[in-house]
Design a protein around this motif. Structure first.
Motif, mmCIF file in Angstrom:
data_model
loop_
_atom_site.group_PDB
_atom_site.id
_atom_site.type_symbol
_atom_site.label_atom_id
_atom_site.label_comp_id
_atom_site.label_asym_id
_atom_site.label_seq_id
_atom_site.Cartn_x
_atom_site.Cartn_y
_atom_site.Cartn_z
ATOM 1 N N ALA A 1 11.854 27.231 -0.811
ATOM 2 C CA ALA A 1 13.098 27.722 -0.754
ATOM 3 C C ALA A 1 12.835 28.550 -2.368
ATOM 4 C CB ALA A 1 14.098 27.062 -0.673
ATOM 5 N N THR B 1 17.381 26.568 7.920
ATOM 6 C CA THR B 1 18.002 27.247 6.706
ATOM 7 C C THR B 1 19.361 26.815 6.393
ATOM 8 O OG1 THR B 1 19.114 28.878 8.317
ATOM 9 C CG2 THR B 1 16.971 29.563 7.298
ATOM 10 N N SER C 1 18.979 28.538 12.703
ATOM 11 C CA SER C 1 19.607 29.092 11.527
ATOM 12 C C SER C 1 21.166 29.233 11.817
ATOM 13 C CB SER C 1 19.279 30.712 11.553
ATOM 14 O OG SER C 1 19.599 31.510 12.496
ATOM 15 N N ASP D 1 22.440 26.627 3.299
ATOM 16 C CA ASP D 1 23.206 27.727 2.531
ATOM 17 C C ASP D 1 22.862 27.538 0.790
ATOM 18 O OD1 ASP D 1 24.079 29.131 4.743
ATOM 19 O OD2 ASP D 1 25.843 28.102 4.922
ATOM 20 N N THR E 1 12.479 34.694 0.554
ATOM 21 C CA THR E 1 12.113 33.591 1.276
ATOM 22 C C THR E 1 11.812 33.346 2.699
ATOM 23 O OG1 THR E 1 14.616 32.738 1.454
ATOM 24 C CG2 THR E 1 13.360 31.914 -0.457
ATOM 25 N N TYR E 2 12.951 33.731 3.681
ATOM 26 C CA TYR E 2 12.856 33.561 5.070
ATOM 27 C C TYR E 2 13.935 34.464 5.675
ATOM 28 C CZ TYR E 2 14.035 31.722 9.602
ATOM 29 O OH TYR E 2 14.111 31.746 11.134
ATOM 30 N N THR F 1 14.711 26.007 4.103
ATOM 31 C CA THR F 1 14.431 26.922 3.081
ATOM 32 C C THR F 1 15.844 27.826 3.147
ATOM 33 O OG1 THR F 1 13.085 28.983 2.966
ATOM 34 C CG2 THR F 1 13.942 28.811 5.276
ATOM 35 N N ARG F 2 15.800 28.842 2.559
ATOM 36 C CA ARG F 2 17.235 29.713 2.439
ATOM 37 C C ARG F 2 16.824 30.947 3.082
ATOM 38 N NH1 ARG F 2 19.391 32.252 -1.954
ATOM 39 N NH2 ARG F 2 17.033 32.629 -2.676
ATOM 40 N N ASN F 3 17.981 31.509 3.580
ATOM 41 C CA ASN F 3 17.766 32.778 4.500
ATOM 42 C C ASN F 3 18.160 34.021 3.340
ATOM 43 O OD1 ASN F 3 19.788 34.521 7.194
ATOM 44 N ND2 ASN F 3 17.869 34.826 6.204
ATOM 45 N N TYR G 1 8.149 31.886 4.335
ATOM 46 C CA TYR G 1 7.818 31.457 5.794
ATOM 47 C C TYR G 1 6.394 31.699 6.115
ATOM 48 C CZ TYR G 1 7.342 32.556 10.751
ATOM 49 O OH TYR G 1 6.741 32.447 11.965
#
Length: 457
Positions: free
Chosen positions: A101, A80, A6, A82, A48-49, A42-44, A62
């Motif tokens: 995402a 991940t 990450s 941004d 999403t995750y 994906t996105r944090n 996830y």
């Protein structure tokens, strides 16, 4: 257990990896198996995750993508990034096998990517703030400060509306802020309005209760996974996985786990809760922490439960005679060693002991987090009725060890055709369902408020 990366180190690692690898990743199922892992962009974000309280990865995307990786026979590795633009550029460059995402199906994306299954329906919503400009339609929206995430489906929708319906519509596209960050900027009154998907709004409005949904920008649309252009076999595998997962109700179960408890929003209640976190919680937080540690509970869960019970009022009383911050009956108080229900420390310790005891008495087949949610329901309606609900769930072909199934069965305990056949009879079964939903809501709001407080220090 998937390997997790990450932050900024991820992007650097990807770029360095790309420099060492002159050819894009093979995104065919065979290529993925040969590679030994499914690389997922994906996105944090909470939809999403993200990393949970136990430092474990979790999230709607996830869980779904991890299950798909298992379907392919490999572990998943999540990367991940941004921004949506970064995710699309990295996928187009062959630096990952897929993107999961929260992305919509756009014509512009169809030119660069293959679409996987449409797995969750959302609506784009114009979001503003109480006390600020409140545009009621597109024409009024042209007069406010509107900012959206660059490269997003919101930007594409606004461009379409500008060309077809409202030529005077203007906005700023932000390539540094996520949708969640823009929602916070609206709440902080730095900008007037933004646009966000309905599932993102539902979660974030609990953290920023002054946010107001003005009107939808589109008809509901489906979120979809993306695969590199030409990866037809991978897209087919995604569709085949989805058909199996959907038939087994897996997708519905995962969606319910993350979104069902946030569907109902009460501005007054959430705003009051946020205020009391600041004003009242500091008096009781050490008690919640001590009791939670003693009985192996999460202190934030215990605090959220106490708020649901009494709004953190140590002198609270119900018409049925339960009293105190944890609203204990005389019988329960006696069982857990509470001599004064109005003493907040005694009440919190007693409530924690009672909840832990209920959790311990449930069958070993019930795993977390369902075990804790079912124990909370038993705290509200009684363990006997929970056992009845489990028996009824089994009779109806549902999973008695799943809270997601039990919450659909519990309301049946108020219907004669069902409760007459059960040992403990009638119960207001809808109440424990709402009870658990509100506690989960309160806990998530509490944790977000604390995170924001620490970040501001």
């Amino acid at each position: 257990m998937p390997r997790i990366l990450s932050g900024a180190a991820i992007l650097l690692a990807i770029l360095l990896s790309a420099c060492d690898r002159h050819t894009p990743l093979d995104a065919s199922p065979e290529g993925i198996r040969a590679h030994g892992e499914l690389v997922v962009l994906t996105r944090n974000a909470p939809t999403t995750y993200f990393i949970d309280r136990d430092d474990m990865p979790t999230g709607f995307e996830y869980d779904l993508a991890t299950d798909f990786a298992h379907y392919l026979g490999v572990p998943a590795r999540f990367v991940t990034l941004d921004s949506i633009t970064d995710i699309q550029d990295a996928l187009a460059a062959g630096k990952a096998h897929m993107a999961a995402a929260g992305l919509s199906r756009l014509e512009s994306r169809a030119e660069r990517f293959e679409f996987g299954p449409g797995y969750y329906e959302v609506e784009q919503q114009v979001i503003c703030r109480r006390g600020g400009p409140l545009p009621r339609d597109l024409q009024a929206l042209a007069d406010v400060s509107l900012v959206v995430t660059a490269g997003s489906s919101y930007e594409a929708r606004l461009q379409h509306l500008q060309q077809t319906e409202q030529p005077g519509l203007t906005w700023r596209s932000d390539d540094t802020s996520s949708t969640e960050q823009l929602l916070q900027q609206v709440w902080e009154e730095h900008i007037d309005c933004t646009v966000a998907d309905s599932n993102i709004v539902a979660i974030n409005r609990r953290y920023f209760p002054e946010l107001v949904i003005m009107f939808p920008l589109n008809t509901p649309e489906l979120l979809s996974w993306l695969a590199p252009k030409g990866a037809h076999e991978l897209a087919t595998a995604m569709d085949e996985w989805y058909q199996q997962a959907n038939e087994a109700a897996f997708v519905t179960e995962i969606a319910a786990r993350y979104f069902a408890h946030v569907e109902v929003f009460d501005y007054v209640d959430v705003a009051r809760f946020v205020r009391r976190i600041q004003e009242q919680l500091p008096d009781y937080e050490p008690m919640f922490r001590a009791a939670a540690e003693q009985y192996d509970l999460d202190w934030s869960l215990l605090a959220a439960q106490a708020y649901q019970e009494s709004h953190w009022d140590p002198a609270a009383r119900s018409p049925t005679g339960v009293r105190g911050i944890m609203m204990l009956t005389l019988r329960t108080a006696s069982e857990v060693g509470v001599t004064n229900r109005l003493d907040p420390e005694q009440s919190i310790l007693g409530g924690a002991r009672y909840l832990a005891n209920l959790r311990e008495r449930l069958p070993d087949s019930i795993e977390e987090p369902h075990r804790t949610w079912i124990a909370l329901a038993a705290y509200n309606v009684g363990l006997g009725h929970v056992h009845d609900a489990r028996a009824l769930a089994q009779r109806l072909g549902r999973n008695p060890d799943s809270w997601l199934d039990l919450r659909t069965v519990l309301p049946l305990l108020s219907q004669p055709e069902y409760y007459r056949t059960l040992r403990f009879g009638y119960a207001r079964g809808s109440e424990p369902v709402q009870y658990v939903r509100r506690i989960r809501n309160y806990e998530e709001i509490l944790m977000q408020q604390l995170a924001m407080h620490f970040a501001a220090q």
